[in-house]
Motif scaffolding. Sequence first.
Motif, short mmCIF file in Angstrom:
data_model
loop_
_atom_site.label_atom_id
_atom_site.label_comp_id
_atom_site.label_asym_id
_atom_site.label_seq_id
_atom_site.Cartn_x
_atom_site.Cartn_y
_atom_site.Cartn_z
N SER A 98 0.99 -1.10 0.06
CA SER A 98 -0.01 0.00 -0.05
C SER A 98 0.96 1.46 -0.03
O SER A 98 0.40 2.45 0.01
N SER A 139 2.56 9.16 6.46
CA SER A 139 3.76 8.39 6.41
C SER A 139 3.82 6.97 6.42
O SER A 139 3.67 6.36 7.30
N ALA A 140 4.21 6.39 5.24
CA ALA A 140 3.86 5.11 5.20
C ALA A 140 5.24 4.27 5.95
O ALA A 140 4.89 3.24 6.79
N ARG A 145 -6.28 0.63 7.25
CA ARG A 145 -6.35 -0.17 6.03
C ARG A 145 -5.06 -0.45 5.34
O ARG A 145 -4.91 -1.29 4.82
N MET A 146 -3.83 0.13 5.97
CA MET A 146 -2.52 -0.03 5.16
C MET A 146 -1.57 -0.95 6.01
O MET A 146 -1.45 -0.81 7.04
N PRO A 147 -0.89 -2.05 5.32
CA PRO A 147 -0.02 -2.55 5.94
C PRO A 147 1.17 -1.81 6.54
O PRO A 147 1.95 -2.18 7.37
N LYS A 148 1.27 -0.74 5.78
CA LYS A 148 2.51 0.27 6.15
C LYS A 148 1.83 1.61 6.47
O LYS A 148 1.14 2.28 5.71
N ASN A 149 1.86 1.93 7.84
CA ASN A 149 1.47 3.24 8.30
C ASN A 149 2.30 3.72 9.29
O ASN A 149 2.11 3.26 10.39
#
Lengths: 465, 465
Positions: free
Chosen positions: A386, A421-422, B186-190
């Motif tokens: 994502s 910020s991912a 909802r994001m694997p990366k946050n």
Amino acid sequence: MNIENSSVGLITALERALGSTNLKLGRDIPEVALRDWSDERGGTPMALVTPRDTQAVAAVMRLCHAYDAPVVPQGGRSGLAGGAVPSEGAVLLSLSGLDQIEEIDAASGLMVVGAGCILQKIQEAAFEAGLSFPLDLGARGTCQIGGNIATNAGGNRVIRYGMTRDLVLGLEVVLADGTILPMMNRMPKNNAALDLKHLFIGSEGTLGIITRAVLKLHPGVGGANAALVAVADFAAAANLLRHAQRALSGRVTAFELMWNDYYRAVLSETGHRAPIAPEHPVYALIEMQGADADGDRPVFEAMLEAAFEAELLADAVIAQSQREVENFWSLRDGVAEILSRRAPTINFDVSVPLVRIGDCVDEIRAALLSTYPGLKTIFFGHAGDSNIHLVAGPIDGVDPTGHGIEKTVYEIIRTYGGSVSAEHGIGLHKKPWLSYSRSESELAMLRQLKRNLDPKGILNPGKVL
Amino acid sequence: MNIENSSVGLITALERALGSTNLKLGRDIPEVALRDWSDERGGTPMALVTPRDTQAVAAVMRLCHAYDAPVVPQGGRSGLAGGAVPSEGAVLLSLSGLDQIEEIDAASGLMVVGAGCILQKIQEAAFEAGLSFPLDLGARGTCQIGGNIATNAGGNRVIRYGMTRDLVLGLEVVLADGTILPMMNRMPKNNAALDLKHLFIGSEGTLGIITRAVLKLHPGVGGANAALVAVADFAAAANLLRHAQRALSGRVTAFELMWNDYYRAVLSETGHRAPIAPEHPVYALIEMQGADADGDRPVFEAMLEAAFEAELLADAVIAQSQREVENFWSLRDGVAEILSRRAPTINFDVSVPLVRIGDCVDEIRAALLSTYPGLKTIFFGHAGDSNIHLVAGPIDGVDPTGHGIEKTVYEIIRTYGGSVSAEHGIGLHKKPWLSYSRSESELAMLRQLKRNLDPKGILNPGKVL
């Protein structure tokens, strides 16, 4: 006591606790400690201390707590959000003295390390033991594991192995008042009350100082199968990813997207040969690492053939050797060269729910080009997780900052329910935008935790919140 | 106001907020709400409320907070540590009214659910969408996802998919004062600041009420390869696991150990046929799920052949069909029948660093048998995740509690640096032993967090701490 006397008292006490070789003051503080890999500029620090063990870190914190002195922890200073730049008058606390690999327990699949260990050293030690530590990012030769944990680093293979958080079994942390909090758990399963280590993973040095860690190791990897593919649009890429994950039983180790603007840029600005003609809207690098890459080849090829038959692919090239796998990766890693050629640019690290990435990228590009007609943009990223990266700029050769570009991008990210910020964290750089991704009640809870764990506000002050 | 008036006021207010059909008092509270699957006995509750949405949960908490009333959240009440049994005079807050699967986003690989959804319903919905939700435990038809998250449930396939924590992308929580904390990422990366959801995963209802969640889905599974193997001792089993993880590129989905005492018990007490003669010290069930079990067969068999050649195995039987895979599992699941035949027993759920499991089991068995010569013991567990289960008892047909057996076991676990609760949590049942697995500074931090998030101490009082 006045401030100057207070500083003298603290410095004297720090010197007594650490020895003069582990303390630098004023102009003796090396230039490199004044900044990180971001363009954020901090204040002038009072001192740089380099404790050699946890007890020494605790001693530093007890003293700084007693003197109400701000403390900025520093690892390899490769962060991109300004989380490690000095605060005015701060004690810089370098973890580089805690650089020991203390133990490798191959049977249990774990490694015990000091926070100052360089990531690449950890990767190499795991490899020597027949295992792997799969966290990997461009700064691997510089970044320290304590910094990786404090920022919950992501990187290239999150889709298979998770973020840094997922690779940490246990932690040792020194709190704001110097209390040592030992949480050096070695078990994948431990539900003896709340798992406190998650208070510190991703806290960017604002809630405690990470001093040691128990890392989870994965089975050793022998090689990879990889393909570069071209697809009609993002929706096709998302369908391809789902197809690949199903066909490969979740073994996709990377799914890197490159939009056409990125692909053309890396070809023209770095001199790479084009494995596939640059006429397609979206390209993907798909990788599957494994113990036996040759043995895995048939299932990888069958996955791609089925994707062709299902008309998910416009074109594809399969790597015929590990060297070709690396060549595909060099297309993706070419961003470093693009960045240096295009500077000054604004670089974004955002995430949105996977299914919405295609629309979001289109909307951001259209919004930027309508307001800034001369602006160059390239989109790419760890889309399987994502995560999208965008490099914007320059505009007509001038610095693109201060032109409202950030506001345009982050406002669209907000409407998509995304994150500003991912993987890089908030630091100083993204503070103005944090409220775009966190609700008022989340921010209130973050402030409450900060007050509770660091009532004097001495830990990395001014960062994140 | 006096206590009785206060209760009347609260009940009146709850009835106004929820409607009388969602409120039960006194003898109208069903018997099933008074206990969970443990043998812990709680107090007499004042009321049972069944709010139908998050706003109603928030209303309940605002009222209980205003009236200083204790609240005990309840899911499917299948916990084994007494975490959901009533406190005296408490309002029981059932989440069973929040039982909607709100959304399945197959392209992003996620599902949005209410806390009251039954685990099995979630598994089935994921399967229908061509994906899988891999959390799996014996109580699947009863337990609710909110309870799974609140206790960070483990189960059979943690070695491949992680604990419940690893399957949660986002959460919605109602705090002690009724504030709704939305964290529906909802994001694997946050990495937009600290990931607050980890304050509630595994908190056993003591820090907030989980109302909704975003769950991570995995690729769909078509079947499994499995083998039952016999090995010379635990060290051989550990070597086999490492060999299998390497050869199968980390795809081992279960590695269940059964010591000889367990294996003999399940054969003699449940009438199972013995796939391998019961003369070996240790047995392991190895499983590898995948999209294409037939296609995966050669690599699975090659792994076992190499293990034979390396003399890691004494004997092995490979399942020839999915039905035989299930038969192997029924050996492991036979523990339910053993438990009911042997009752009363004491059942342990502990973990120790994987490499030390063999010695730890031997030491516990020897210590128990020297003090309690007539005691029956069986050892088994998810050893690939460091998790051991032990069933002790009966002794000469009498209840084995109160004989110091727990103290003997937990003191050995402590010396091994293990956990007194691998996956079941602390609840009421393990409170006396929590300090065996957590340091004084960890306990102080846990108490500090509790005071900070629930200053009136109304959330699941008396549990965990």
